[in-house]
Each structure stands twice: as C-alpha cells, then as structure tokens.
Design a protein around this motif. Structure first.
Motif, PDB file in Angstrom:
ATOM      1  N   ALA A 109       0.627  -1.506   0.302  1.00 49.58           N
ATOM      2  CA  ALA A 109      -0.231  -0.365   0.040  1.00 49.58           C
ATOM      3  C   ALA A 109       0.914   1.189  -0.196  1.00 49.58           C
ATOM      4  O   ALA A 109       0.502   2.074  -0.784  1.00 49.58           O
ATOM      5  N   ASP A 110       1.816   1.101   0.418  1.00 50.59           N
ATOM      6  CA  ASP A 110       2.669   2.297   0.494  1.00 50.59           C
ATOM      7  C   ASP A 110       3.210   2.851  -0.303  1.00 50.59           C
ATOM      8  O   ASP A 110       2.986   4.157  -0.876  1.00 50.59           O
ATOM      9  N   PRO A 111       3.426   2.104  -1.585  1.00 51.54           N
ATOM     10  CA  PRO A 111       3.817   2.549  -2.442  1.00 51.54           C
ATOM     11  C   PRO A 111       3.486   3.117  -4.068  1.00 51.54           C
ATOM     12  O   PRO A 111       3.111   3.829  -4.596  1.00 51.54           O
ATOM     13  N   ILE A 112       1.900   2.237  -3.301  1.00 55.96           N
ATOM     14  CA  ILE A 112       0.743   2.572  -4.219  1.00 55.96           C
ATOM     15  C   ILE A 112      -0.155   4.192  -4.104  1.00 55.96           C
ATOM     16  O   ILE A 112       0.234   4.867  -4.918  1.00 55.96           O
ATOM     17  N   ALA A 113       0.107   4.136  -2.373  1.00 55.60           N
ATOM     18  CA  ALA A 113       0.026   5.432  -2.087  1.00 55.60           C
ATOM     19  C   ALA A 113       0.973   6.815  -2.869  1.00 55.60           C
ATOM     20  O   ALA A 113       0.341   7.423  -2.740  1.00 55.60           O
ATOM     21  N   ASP A 114       2.499   6.318  -2.238  1.00 55.46           N
ATOM     22  CA  ASP A 114       3.077   7.067  -3.327  1.00 55.46           C
ATOM     23  C   ASP A 114       2.580   7.859  -4.732  1.00 55.46           C
ATOM     24  O   ASP A 114       3.042   8.955  -4.918  1.00 55.46           O
ATOM     25  N   LYS A 115       2.659   6.864  -5.166  1.00 56.96           N
ATOM     26  CA  LYS A 115       2.622   7.098  -6.621  1.00 56.96           C
ATOM     27  C   LYS A 115       1.504   7.138  -7.569  1.00 56.96           C
ATOM     28  O   LYS A 115       0.948   8.067  -8.081  1.00 56.96           O
ATOM     29  N   ALA A 116       0.124   6.889  -6.621  1.00 61.80           N
ATOM     30  CA  ALA A 116      -1.120   7.981  -6.462  1.00 61.80           C
ATOM     31  C   ALA A 116      -0.612   9.468  -5.907  1.00 61.80           C
ATOM     32  O   ALA A 116      -2.000  10.391  -6.631  1.00 61.80           O
ATOM     33  N   LEU A 117      -0.064   9.471  -5.607  1.00 58.18           N
ATOM     34  CA  LEU A 117       0.454  11.358  -5.516  1.00 58.18           C
ATOM     35  C   LEU A 117       1.399  11.823  -6.173  1.00 58.18           C
ATOM     36  O   LEU A 117       0.759  13.069  -6.493  1.00 58.18           O
ATOM     37  N   ILE A 118       1.951  11.178  -6.334  1.00 59.66           N
ATOM     38  CA  ILE A 118       2.832  12.211  -7.654  1.00 59.66           C
ATOM     39  C   ILE A 118       1.853  11.950  -8.663  1.00 59.66           C
ATOM     40  O   ILE A 118       2.129  12.699  -9.507  1.00 59.66           O
ATOM     41  N   GLY A 119       1.649  10.866  -9.492  1.00 53.37           N
ATOM     42  CA  GLY A 119       1.104  10.368 -10.270  1.00 53.37           C
ATOM     43  C   GLY A 119      -0.108  12.201 -10.480  1.00 53.37           C
ATOM     44  O   GLY A 119      -0.711  12.172 -11.822  1.00 53.37           O
ATOM     45  N   ALA A 120      -1.103  11.918  -9.278  1.00 56.51           N
ATOM     46  CA  ALA A 120      -2.281  13.443  -9.289  1.00 56.51           C
ATOM     47  C   ALA A 120      -1.342  14.806  -9.731  1.00 56.51           C
ATOM     48  O   ALA A 120      -2.166  15.157 -10.578  1.00 56.51           O
ATOM     49  N   ALA A 121      -0.311  15.076  -9.337  1.00 53.31           N
ATOM     50  CA  ALA A 121       0.150  16.161  -9.336  1.00 53.31           C
ATOM     51  C   ALA A 121       0.898  16.026 -10.404  1.00 53.31           C
ATOM     52  O   ALA A 121       0.429  17.170 -11.126  1.00 53.31           O
ATOM     53  N   LEU A 122       1.086  15.059 -11.112  1.00 54.50           N
ATOM     54  CA  LEU A 122       1.967  15.121 -12.620  1.00 54.50           C
ATOM     55  C   LEU A 122       0.493  15.583 -13.550  1.00 54.50           C
ATOM     56  O   LEU A 122       0.714  16.070 -14.340  1.00 54.50           O
ATOM     57  N   LEU A 123      -0.078  14.762 -13.232  1.00 52.83           N
ATOM     58  CA  LEU A 123      -2.007  14.729 -14.263  1.00 52.83           C
ATOM     59  C   LEU A 123      -2.458  16.121 -14.248  1.00 52.83           C
ATOM     60  O   LEU A 123      -2.393  16.856 -15.272  1.00 52.83           O
TER      61      LEU A 123
END
Length: 224
Positions: A109-123
């Motif tokens: 879950a930790d890397p998924i949460a990280d990628k969700a934040l980074i992905g949302a910011a970039l998109l």
C-alpha cells in the motif's frame, strides 16, 4: 515517495515475504523490547504506519482541488498539502522500521499511495499546461510498470526498496514542488525535473533486472 521495506536484496530471504506469509492480515516480526530473546510478536495491519499510508491516499483529492483553484494562496495551500502528504510517507516508513510495524499490507500500500500522489500532481500540472505531457507519461509509465512488476513476482518474494528509489522519490517531490510554487524560473524547474527523470528511468530498469533475477532464483530453488 519512499517505499517501505528492508535493505535491498536480490532474492527472497528470511526477512522477506513468502507466498505462505502474504495472505494473513497480521505480520510476525521479531520483538523489539530489548530482551534479545528472539521472541516473535504479531503486528496488526491496522497500525499507525499503515493508517498514515491510508491518510496519504485520502488527501490526494484535496490536493487536486487546491491545485485547480485559481489564486496564489490556493497554490501555496496545494503546496502545503503536497508536502504534508510527502512528510507522512517519510514518517510512516520511519515508524514501521523503528517499532517493527512492517507488514505485507504496508509494503504494497505504501508505494501505491506514493504513486497516487505523484501521479495526481503530474497529471494535474500537465492538464494545466505547466509540465509537458511526455514527462508525465514517462514517469507514470515507470511507476505503474514497477507496481505491476511487484504484483507479478510477489509469489516469489517482495522486491524491497532500493537507495536509488529513495533518491528518485526525493527528486520527484522537489521537482513537482518547484512547479507548484508560483514564480520559480523555468531553468531551475527543468534541471530538477531532468534529474528526476534520469533517476526515475534508471531505477525502473534496475527493478526489472532484480525481478528477473528473483524469478530465476525462485525457479532454481523449486527445481532442486
């Protein structure tokens, strides 16, 4: 963001997850009470480290709303939320390691949460025309690919975080923060994002190599 786990190794070992240990909702870890007797205690999935991870996921929509509202004040609010979420990533990893709260759920879950934040910011930044779409596509493709790779080889073992992955996370946070802050010179933004891109792609290739080696070693062990 940084990924929770033990120091990097190439194959499943005593400190990693096996198929038999992946299913239960609790994790057995060595006691850290200073007795040195090697006692084993069970850690609930719903510990403080994992709660912080879930909270990081929940705060992503708030960050997006702040980012899309016009006004410098809202931009600074979005930056504050982004940095707060990034801080929880550092905090939950530290808590998990210091107090032996590392669980299989947290490792996934930790890397998924990280990628969700980074992905949302970039998109969001690309939609607003501030970050080129190709940059967003490269980073998100790498993050999604590594996440998929982890699930594909999880029956052989968990691929732990590497030092390069932690550097990649810090560079991504810095680069995105510079794009969120109003008035930062484009050259500084591009240098930061360029460094993040290079390390992102490089560590992605490293994960592929480690996944292949993990699978080969697992197959070799079963054939004996």
């Amino acid at each position: 963001m940084t990924e929770r786990g033990e120091p990097p190794v190439d194959v499943a070992g005593p400190g990693e997850v096996t198929p038999e240990s992946a299913a239960p909702p609790v994790a057995a870890v060595p006691a850290v009470d200073g007795t040195g007797d090697g006692a084993i205690r069970h850690v609930s999935t719903w510990n403080i480290a994992n709660v912080l991870t879930i909270a990081r996921l929940a705060i992503v929509p708030v960050f997006i709303v702040f980012l899309f509202v016009e006004g410098e004040g809202w931009r600074l609010a979005a930056l504050g939320v982004f940095l707060l979420a990034s801080l929880t990533d550092q905090l939950d990893g530290w808590l998990a390691r210091k107090y032996a709260l590392v669980t299989d759920f947290g490792k996934i879950a930790d890397p998924i949460a990280d990628k969700a934040l980074i992905g949302a910011a970039l998109l969001s930044l690309s939609y607003l025309g501030e970050v080129p779409w190709w940059v967003t596509v490269v980073i998100i493709a790498r993050e999604a690919g590594v996440t998929l790779l982890r699930f594909l080889v999880i029956r052989h073992g968990v691929i732990p975080a590497s030092y390069g992955g932690k550097v990649k996370t810090v560079l991504q946070i810095v680069a995105i923060a510079l794009y969120i802050v109003p008035g930062v010179p484009d050259l500084i933004r591009w240098v930061a994002m360029g460094l993040a891109l290079v390390v992102t792609v490089g560590t992605g290739a490293d994960y592929v190599v480690r996944a292949v080696r993990l699978r080969q070693v697992a197959r070799s062990a079963r054939s004996r």
